[in-house]
Every structure is written in C-alpha cells, then in structure tokens.
Design a protein around this motif. Structure first.
Motif, PDB file in Angstrom:
ATOM      1  N   SER A 299       0.849  -1.189   0.000  1.00 41.14           N
ATOM      2  CA  SER A 299       0.000   0.000   0.000  1.00 41.14           C
ATOM      3  C   SER A 299       0.879   1.230   0.000  1.00 41.14           C
ATOM      4  CB  SER A 299      -0.899   0.018   1.233  1.00 41.14           C
ATOM      5  OG  SER A 299      -1.811  -1.056   1.201  1.00 41.14           O
ATOM      6  N   VAL A 300       0.536   2.174  -0.870  1.00 38.21           N
ATOM      7  CA  VAL A 300       1.255   3.451  -0.913  1.00 38.21           C
ATOM      8  C   VAL A 300       0.223   4.553  -1.066  1.00 38.21           C
ATOM      9  CG1 VAL A 300       3.322   2.430  -1.949  1.00 38.21           C
ATOM     10  CG2 VAL A 300       1.563   3.425  -3.420  1.00 38.21           C
ATOM     11  N   PHE A 301       0.612   5.765  -0.695  1.00 42.37           N
ATOM     12  CA  PHE A 301      -0.259   6.911  -0.877  1.00 42.37           C
ATOM     13  C   PHE A 301      -0.104   7.463  -2.292  1.00 42.37           C
ATOM     14  CE2 PHE A 301      -2.303   7.522   3.103  1.00 42.37           C
ATOM     15  CZ  PHE A 301      -1.432   7.040   4.073  1.00 42.37           C
ATOM     16  N   LYS A 302      -1.173   8.016  -2.770  1.00 46.34           N
ATOM     17  CA  LYS A 302      -1.159   8.665  -4.084  1.00 46.34           C
ATOM     18  C   LYS A 302      -0.040   9.697  -4.118  1.00 46.34           C
ATOM     19  CE  LYS A 302      -4.032  11.625  -7.023  1.00 46.34           C
ATOM     20  NZ  LYS A 302      -5.354  12.287  -7.155  1.00 46.34           N
ATOM     21  N   GLY A 303       0.716   9.661  -5.204  1.00 50.21           N
ATOM     22  CA  GLY A 303       1.817  10.599  -5.365  1.00 50.21           C
ATOM     23  C   GLY A 303       3.142  10.113  -4.818  1.00 50.21           C
ATOM     24  N   ALA A 304       3.115   9.048  -4.050  1.00 56.00           N
ATOM     25  CA  ALA A 304       4.344   8.489  -3.488  1.00 56.00           C
ATOM     26  C   ALA A 304       4.997   7.552  -4.496  1.00 56.00           C
ATOM     27  CB  ALA A 304       4.038   7.742  -2.199  1.00 56.00           C
ATOM     28  N   PRO A 305       6.303   7.344  -4.370  1.00 55.37           N
ATOM     29  CA  PRO A 305       6.946   6.385  -5.261  1.00 55.37           C
ATOM     30  C   PRO A 305       6.563   4.954  -4.876  1.00 55.37           C
ATOM     31  CG  PRO A 305       8.504   7.202  -3.652  1.00 55.37           C
ATOM     32  CD  PRO A 305       7.247   7.988  -3.453  1.00 55.37           C
ATOM     33  N   VAL A 306       6.572   4.095  -5.870  1.00 54.07           N
ATOM     34  CA  VAL A 306       6.240   2.687  -5.616  1.00 54.07           C
ATOM     35  C   VAL A 306       7.269   1.799  -6.296  1.00 54.07           C
ATOM     36  CG1 VAL A 306       4.665   2.577  -7.595  1.00 54.07           C
ATOM     37  CG2 VAL A 306       4.429   0.934  -5.734  1.00 54.07           C
ATOM     38  N   GLU A 307       7.620   0.721  -5.599  1.00 55.35           N
ATOM     39  CA  GLU A 307       8.526  -0.267  -6.159  1.00 55.35           C
ATOM     40  C   GLU A 307       8.010  -1.659  -5.820  1.00 55.35           C
ATOM     41  OE1 GLU A 307      12.511  -0.911  -4.438  1.00 55.35           O
ATOM     42  OE2 GLU A 307      13.275  -0.913  -6.495  1.00 55.35           O
ATOM     43  N   LEU A 308       7.768  -2.440  -6.833  1.00 55.56           N
ATOM     44  CA  LEU A 308       7.339  -3.821  -6.643  1.00 55.56           C
ATOM     45  C   LEU A 308       8.534  -4.715  -6.984  1.00 55.56           C
ATOM     46  CD1 LEU A 308       4.713  -2.121  -7.630  1.00 55.56           C
ATOM     47  CD2 LEU A 308       3.681  -4.374  -7.800  1.00 55.56           C
ATOM     48  N   LYS A 309       8.886  -5.546  -6.027  1.00 53.75           N
ATOM     49  CA  LYS A 309      10.108  -6.327  -6.180  1.00 53.75           C
ATOM     50  C   LYS A 309       9.876  -7.660  -6.896  1.00 53.75           C
ATOM     51  CE  LYS A 309      12.790  -4.465  -2.328  1.00 53.75           C
ATOM     52  NZ  LYS A 309      12.112  -3.190  -2.333  1.00 53.75           N
ATOM     53  N   CYS A 310      10.882  -8.023  -7.679  1.00 50.83           N
ATOM     54  CA  CYS A 310      10.857  -9.299  -8.389  1.00 50.83           C
ATOM     55  C   CYS A 310      12.282  -9.811  -8.493  1.00 50.83           C
ATOM     56  CB  CYS A 310      10.260  -9.140  -9.781  1.00 50.83           C
ATOM     57  SG  CYS A 310      10.393 -10.631 -10.812  1.00 50.83           S
ATOM     58  N   ASN A 311      12.489 -11.037  -8.074  1.00 51.67           N
ATOM     59  CA  ASN A 311      13.762 -11.710  -8.266  1.00 51.67           C
ATOM     60  C   ASN A 311      13.535 -13.009  -9.012  1.00 51.67           C
ATOM     61  OD1 ASN A 311      14.243 -10.067  -5.529  1.00 51.67           O
ATOM     62  ND2 ASN A 311      16.179 -10.361  -6.595  1.00 51.67           N
TER      63      ASN A 311
ATOM     64  N   LEU B 173      16.317  -4.671 -15.802  1.00 51.83           N
ATOM     65  CA  LEU B 173      16.848  -5.996 -15.524  1.00 51.83           C
ATOM     66  C   LEU B 173      18.255  -5.852 -14.940  1.00 51.83           C
ATOM     67  CD1 LEU B 173      16.716  -9.072 -15.712  1.00 51.83           C
ATOM     68  CD2 LEU B 173      17.584  -8.885 -18.053  1.00 51.83           C
ATOM     69  N   ASN B 174      18.454  -6.390 -13.762  1.00 53.94           N
ATOM     70  CA  ASN B 174      19.758  -6.372 -13.112  1.00 53.94           C
ATOM     71  C   ASN B 174      20.232  -7.816 -13.010  1.00 53.94           C
ATOM     72  OD1 ASN B 174      21.884  -6.423 -11.193  1.00 53.94           O
ATOM     73  ND2 ASN B 174      21.180  -4.492 -10.313  1.00 53.94           N
ATOM     74  N   LYS B 175      21.089  -8.200 -13.951  1.00 55.78           N
ATOM     75  CA  LYS B 175      21.523  -9.606 -13.997  1.00 55.78           C
ATOM     76  C   LYS B 175      22.390  -9.963 -12.804  1.00 55.78           C
ATOM     77  CE  LYS B 175      21.121 -10.299 -18.955  1.00 55.78           C
ATOM     78  NZ  LYS B 175      21.782 -10.757 -20.202  1.00 55.78           N
ATOM     79  N   GLY B 176      23.134  -8.987 -12.298  1.00 55.68           N
ATOM     80  CA  GLY B 176      23.985  -9.277 -11.147  1.00 55.68           C
ATOM     81  C   GLY B 176      23.171  -9.626  -9.914  1.00 55.68           C
ATOM     82  N   GLU B 177      22.078  -8.901  -9.714  1.00 62.86           N
ATOM     83  CA  GLU B 177      21.217  -9.148  -8.563  1.00 62.86           C
ATOM     84  C   GLU B 177      20.037 -10.057  -8.918  1.00 62.86           C
ATOM     85  OE1 GLU B 177      22.016  -4.820  -6.379  1.00 62.86           O
ATOM     86  OE2 GLU B 177      19.987  -5.412  -6.942  1.00 62.86           O
ATOM     87  N   THR B 178      19.993 -10.494 -10.166  1.00 60.70           N
ATOM     88  CA  THR B 178      18.865 -11.299 -10.689  1.00 60.70           C
ATOM     89  C   THR B 178      17.538 -10.695 -10.262  1.00 60.70           C
ATOM     90  OG1 THR B 178      18.945 -12.889  -8.837  1.00 60.70           O
ATOM     91  CG2 THR B 178      20.195 -13.430 -10.835  1.00 60.70           C
ATOM     92  N   SER B 179      17.378  -9.416 -10.573  1.00 63.76           N
ATOM     93  CA  SER B 179      16.161  -8.712 -10.189  1.00 63.76           C
ATOM     94  C   SER B 179      15.553  -7.990 -11.381  1.00 63.76           C
ATOM     95  CB  SER B 179      16.446  -7.718  -9.061  1.00 63.76           C
ATOM     96  OG  SER B 179      17.244  -6.660  -9.529  1.00 63.76           O
ATOM     97  N   PHE B 180      14.266  -7.727 -11.252  1.00 65.65           N
ATOM     98  CA  PHE B 180      13.531  -7.006 -12.295  1.00 65.65           C
ATOM     99  C   PHE B 180      12.420  -6.241 -11.596  1.00 65.65           C
ATOM    100  CE2 PHE B 180      12.496  -5.875 -16.444  1.00 65.65           C
ATOM    101  CZ  PHE B 180      11.196  -6.209 -16.804  1.00 65.65           C
ATOM    102  N   HIS B 181      12.805  -5.289 -10.774  1.00 69.92           N
ATOM    103  CA  HIS B 181      11.844  -4.542  -9.960  1.00 69.92           C
ATOM    104  C   HIS B 181      11.079  -3.542 -10.811  1.00 69.92           C
ATOM    105  CE1 HIS B 181      13.883  -6.561  -6.845  1.00 69.92           C
ATOM    106  NE2 HIS B 181      14.823  -5.663  -6.592  1.00 69.92           N
ATOM    107  N   LEU B 182       9.808  -3.385 -10.485  1.00 70.04           N
ATOM    108  CA  LEU B 182       8.922  -2.450 -11.194  1.00 70.04           C
ATOM    109  C   LEU B 182       8.818  -1.161 -10.379  1.00 70.04           C
ATOM    110  CD1 LEU B 182       6.904  -2.188 -13.627  1.00 70.04           C
ATOM    111  CD2 LEU B 182       5.129  -2.951 -12.024  1.00 70.04           C
ATOM    112  N   LYS B 183       8.996  -0.033 -11.058  1.00 69.88           N
ATOM    113  CA  LYS B 183       9.024   1.235 -10.329  1.00 69.88           C
ATOM    114  C   LYS B 183       8.143   2.279 -11.006  1.00 69.88           C
ATOM    115  CE  LYS B 183      13.836   0.474  -8.975  1.00 69.88           C
ATOM    116  NZ  LYS B 183      15.217   0.982  -9.025  1.00 69.88           N
ATOM    117  N   LYS B 184       7.621   3.156 -10.163  1.00 64.32           N
ATOM    118  CA  LYS B 184       6.897   4.313 -10.673  1.00 64.32           C
ATOM    119  C   LYS B 184       7.133   5.451  -9.688  1.00 64.32           C
ATOM    120  CE  LYS B 184       2.477   5.895 -12.498  1.00 64.32           C
ATOM    121  NZ  LYS B 184       1.119   5.535 -12.957  1.00 64.32           N
TER     122      LYS B 184
END
Lengths: 110, 109
Positions: free
Chosen positions: B12-24, B63-74
């Motif tokens: 949950s985030v407030f409107k206007g705040a940054p958001v990051e959804l993590k994926c590894n 895509l961060n191959k070193g960290e094997t991550s693909f985080h979604l950001k806004k």
C-alpha cells in the motif's frame, strides 16, 4: 478479434465428476497454455502446446489432460475432479513472447 | 530450476508516493522478463517487458543480472495503478511463462 475465450466462467463439480474447460483463440497463435491460480500461489503452468498436435506437461499436470487438434482450440480435461482442483483456471496464447489471457474459469469441486 | 519470487503479497502506498514492486528470478540462461497486470474485473495483460526498455503508464523496470532482479518502479503512484501485478519469466522452446505469486498494490487517495 475476440482474443482468447474460455467457457464456462463458473462451474461447481462434485468429487469424481469430469468436465472439459474450453479455450479458443482467434489470433492464429501457435503457443497456448493452461494455468491455475490459487490464492497466494501465483499462476502455475498445467500444460502447454507449441502447435496443433503437440502438447507438453507444465509444473502441475497431474489430474489433467489436454489435446490440441486445431490451432484455435486447447481444451483442458479433468477426469476425476478432486477438491484440490478447486481453483481459477486461465487459458492463454502467446506471440512474440507476449501472452494473451482469457477471462478465467472459476471451478469449485465439492 | 526456473523460479520467480515476489516477496510482497500486499503493498500500500499513498497517491503521489513512489512505488517499487520487487521481483527476483533464478534462471541459468539468458532471461526474458515481463510484468503483467490484472486490474479489477479485467484480464491479465502485459504491462511491460525488459527487452523493450519502455515506460508504460509511468512504470519502468530494469533488468539487473547481477542481482537477478527485475523490480517495477513508478515515481508517483496514481489511484488507477491499484491492481495485482505479476512478474514473469519466459524460457524454453515453448515460451513457457513462469509467474511469481503476485503483489496486490493499493494506492491510497
């Protein structure tokens, strides 16, 4: 273009009954898939097909069967329904690595 | 074995705040990664893919191959971003898609 169409949308089955979930696509995609979605578990691949006449097992194929006699259709068969098969089922097709999903079938086995 | 991990089931985030959804992910080959989104009462649909390096609806994912991550950001979340988000990995000849468990994002007005 209807895309991927699944029928039925909802179904209640008794233990031991059988049924077929229908899936058809009108985009002429070779690749098609069946997934099940359980709460907190994401989507699990049941079966997939790379073209008419070719099918293969995914992560969770037990209790299911599929066939692919045409490019358009990819039905999923449950032979002896069990409560563990209560789930939401999604059919999908893909092209150039983009997957297109049906609206899902919510199946309850009681 | 191929695996996609989304550690947050609910966010949950407030409107206007940054958001990051993590994926590894774990995959020994060269990965193709995607974010799919499911809005309320709608079908699961593609949001973006790493190979196109595009921004869709203000979302980006690197895509961060070193960290094997693909985080979604806004940078600034909107109420209409409230949805279920799935990270997915495509592998093999059959273009098998492996999905994470999903993150339900709620943007609070």
């Amino acid at each position: 273009n209807a895309g991927v169409t699944q029928t039925p949308k909802f179904r209640i089955l008794k233990i031991g009954q059988s049924m077929t979930l229908q899936c058809t696509q009108d985009m002429n995609h070779n690749y098609m898939y069946w997934y099940r979605q359980d709460p907190g578990m994401g989507l699990k691949l049941i079966y997939y097909s790379v073209g008419a006449g070719i099918t293969d097992k995914g992560e969770v194929p037990n209790g299911y069967n599929v066939s692919r006699s045409t490019t358009e259709d990819f039905p999923l068969r449950l032979e002896l329904a069990a409560p563990s098969q209560t789930s939401v089922y999604f059919c999908a097709s893909s092209y150039l690595n983009e997957a297109f999903f049906g609206q899902g079938t919510r199946l309850t086995v009681v | 074995a191929q695996r996609v991990t989304q550690p947050e089931k609910l966010l949950s985030v407030f409107k206007g705040a940054p958001v990051e959804l993590k994926c590894n992910y774990s995959y020994s080959g060269s990965p193709e990664l995607f974010w799919y989104v499911q809005y309320s009462r709608q079908r699961l649909q593609l949001l973006l893919r790493h190979i196109s390096r595009e921004s869709i609806k203000g979302f980006t994912a690197d895509l961060n191959k070193g960290e094997t991550s693909f985080h979604l950001k806004k940078p600034f979340a909107q109420e209409e971003d409230s949805a279920m988000y799935y990270c997915a990995l495509s592998v093999g000849l059959g273009n098998q898609f492996y999905f994470g468990t999903g993150t339900s994002l709620t943007v609070i007005p």
